[in-house]
Design an enzyme around this catalytic site. Structure first.
Site, PDB file in Angstrom:
ATOM      1  N   PHE A 148      11.294 -10.935 -11.415  1.00  0.00           N
ATOM      2  CA  PHE A 148      12.557 -11.200 -12.133  1.00  0.00           C
ATOM      3  C   PHE A 148      13.355 -12.206 -11.299  1.00  0.00           C
ATOM      4  O   PHE A 148      14.447 -11.910 -10.823  1.00  0.00           O
ATOM      5  CB  PHE A 148      13.346  -9.904 -12.345  1.00  0.00           C
ATOM      6  CG  PHE A 148      12.736  -8.982 -13.349  1.00  0.00           C
ATOM      7  CD1 PHE A 148      13.040  -9.101 -14.705  1.00  0.00           C
ATOM      8  CD2 PHE A 148      11.836  -8.005 -12.964  1.00  0.00           C
ATOM      9  CE1 PHE A 148      12.466  -8.255 -15.641  1.00  0.00           C
ATOM     10  CE2 PHE A 148      11.256  -7.148 -13.897  1.00  0.00           C
ATOM     11  CZ  PHE A 148      11.572  -7.277 -15.239  1.00  0.00           C
ATOM     12  N   TYR A 149      12.802 -13.383 -11.124  1.00  0.00           N
ATOM     13  CA  TYR A 149      13.291 -14.366 -10.151  1.00  0.00           C
ATOM     14  C   TYR A 149      14.713 -14.841 -10.481  1.00  0.00           C
ATOM     15  O   TYR A 149      15.660 -14.609  -9.725  1.00  0.00           O
ATOM     16  CB  TYR A 149      12.310 -15.549 -10.153  1.00  0.00           C
ATOM     17  CG  TYR A 149      12.412 -16.488  -8.982  1.00  0.00           C
ATOM     18  CD1 TYR A 149      11.481 -16.430  -7.940  1.00  0.00           C
ATOM     19  CD2 TYR A 149      13.395 -17.455  -8.931  1.00  0.00           C
ATOM     20  CE1 TYR A 149      11.555 -17.314  -6.873  1.00  0.00           C
ATOM     21  CE2 TYR A 149      13.480 -18.338  -7.859  1.00  0.00           C
ATOM     22  CZ  TYR A 149      12.550 -18.269  -6.844  1.00  0.00           C
ATOM     23  OH  TYR A 149      12.624 -19.142  -5.787  1.00  0.00           O
ATOM     24  N   ALA A 150      14.858 -15.501 -11.655  1.00  0.00           N
ATOM     25  CA  ALA A 150      16.188 -16.024 -12.025  1.00  0.00           C
ATOM     26  C   ALA A 150      17.176 -14.876 -12.225  1.00  0.00           C
ATOM     27  O   ALA A 150      18.342 -14.950 -11.814  1.00  0.00           O
ATOM     28  CB  ALA A 150      16.089 -16.859 -13.295  1.00  0.00           C
TER      29      ALA A 150
END
Ligand SMILES: NC(=O)c1ccc[n+]([C@@H]2O[C@H](COP(=O)([O-])OP(=O)(O)OC[C@H]3O[C@@H](n4cnc5c(N)ncnc54)[C@H](OP(=O)(O)O)[C@@H]3O)[C@@H](O)[C@H]2O)c1
Length: 260
Positions: free
Chosen positions: A154-156
């Protein structure tokens, strides 16, 4: 203790389905009047009609995209015109962009900021004066444990959720003395319709998919959460039972967060 929202007015964004739907239903059952919104106006109207049968004029909804400033202006104008103000604001509606540093485009980053952080800022900026005019209120920002425990998958979202948590804290400190509380709910994994699109039937049943997700993310309770388990915490934070709770993130994650 009787936890209820009798006589209160709430905005819950994203009430067409998922957690926003569950929170809207929970607040209606607790006696609140609720204004909700979603991008799919037809789908939302059908749901509003369904609720009207049990809750009459205490429920209303408008088509609105929380990523658009003018739609948030319309949402706040609607709550003023229809219900005369607002006591509880739940920022729930959002979508998530997948990818990592190399693959996430500027447009995707901007969408993440707009539908999550900017939506919280814009709704709070318009709602706080209305709450102050009524002597106080409660703002609940639906967030994620990834705000404090960034995750590559869930990078961004992890980056933006950290900003949402910082904003929640500032909002709480800024208005604590005036009776406006602001808290976040830190979600781990919660089963909602959003999950159905991630399930590949070729890989096994939906139940097996949910179980393996809980295993992959090492959820100590060994299962993903249920929407009502979020609705219950939102009801508590919205109510006077949480009168001394502000500036915190209450995690609803089956023990998934590993931080202290
Ligand atoms: N489920 C999880 O495991 C999980 C974990 C961490 C955080 N969260 C957060 O929890 C919140 C709810 O997620 P969910 O799983 O319930 O999602 P969901 O099942 O996809 O439901 C999202 C709801 O919000 C509405 N919505 C989405 N984008 C919108 C926009 N830009 N403007 C207005 N309405 C919008 C959708 O209706 P329309 O499509 O008609 O707009 C729908 O009613 C989100 O903020 C999500 O990031 C969820």
């Amino acid at each position: 203790m009787d936890i209820n929202l009798k006589g209160k007015v709430a905005i819950v964004t994203g009430g067409r389905q998922g957690i926003g739907h569950c929170i809207t239903q929970t607040f209606l059952e607790a006696g609140a009047s609720v204004l909700t919104c979603a991008r799919d106006g037809a789908g939302l109207s059908a749901q509003i009609e369904h609720w009207r049968a049990s809750h009459g004029d205490r429920i209303a909804g408008i088509q609105a995209d929380v990523g658009q400033a003018e739609d948030i202006d319309r949402l706040l104008a609607e709550v003023r015109n229809r219900f005369g103000g607002v006591d509880v604001l739940v920022n729930n509606a959002a979508t998530s962009e997948s990818g990592t540093l190399a693959s996430l485009s500027d447009d995707q980053w901007h969408r993440e900021f707009d539908v999550k952080l900017m939506a919280m800022i814009r709704t709070a900026r318009a709602a706080v004066p209305l709450m102050l005019a009524r002597g106080g209120g409660s703002i609940i920002n639906i967030n994620a444990i990834f705000a404090r425990q960034p995750d590559m998958t869930f990078y961004a979202s992890s980056v933006v959720r950290a900003g949402c948590l910082a904003f929640t804290k500032l909002l709480a400190r800024e208005h604590a003395a005036q009776g406006v509380r602001a808290n976040a709910i830190g979600l781990g994994l919660v089963e909602t319709p959003a999950w159905e699109k991630w399930h590949d039937p070729a890989q096994g049943s939906y139940e097996a998919f949910l179980k393996s997700s809980a295993e992959f993310y090492r959820v100590p309770m060994g299962r993903v959460g249920r929407m009502q388990e979020v609705g219950n915490v939102a009801l508590f934070l919205a109510s006077d039972a949480a009168s001394y709770v502000t500036g915190t993130q209450l995690d609803v994650d089956g023990g998934m967060a590993a931080y202290l």
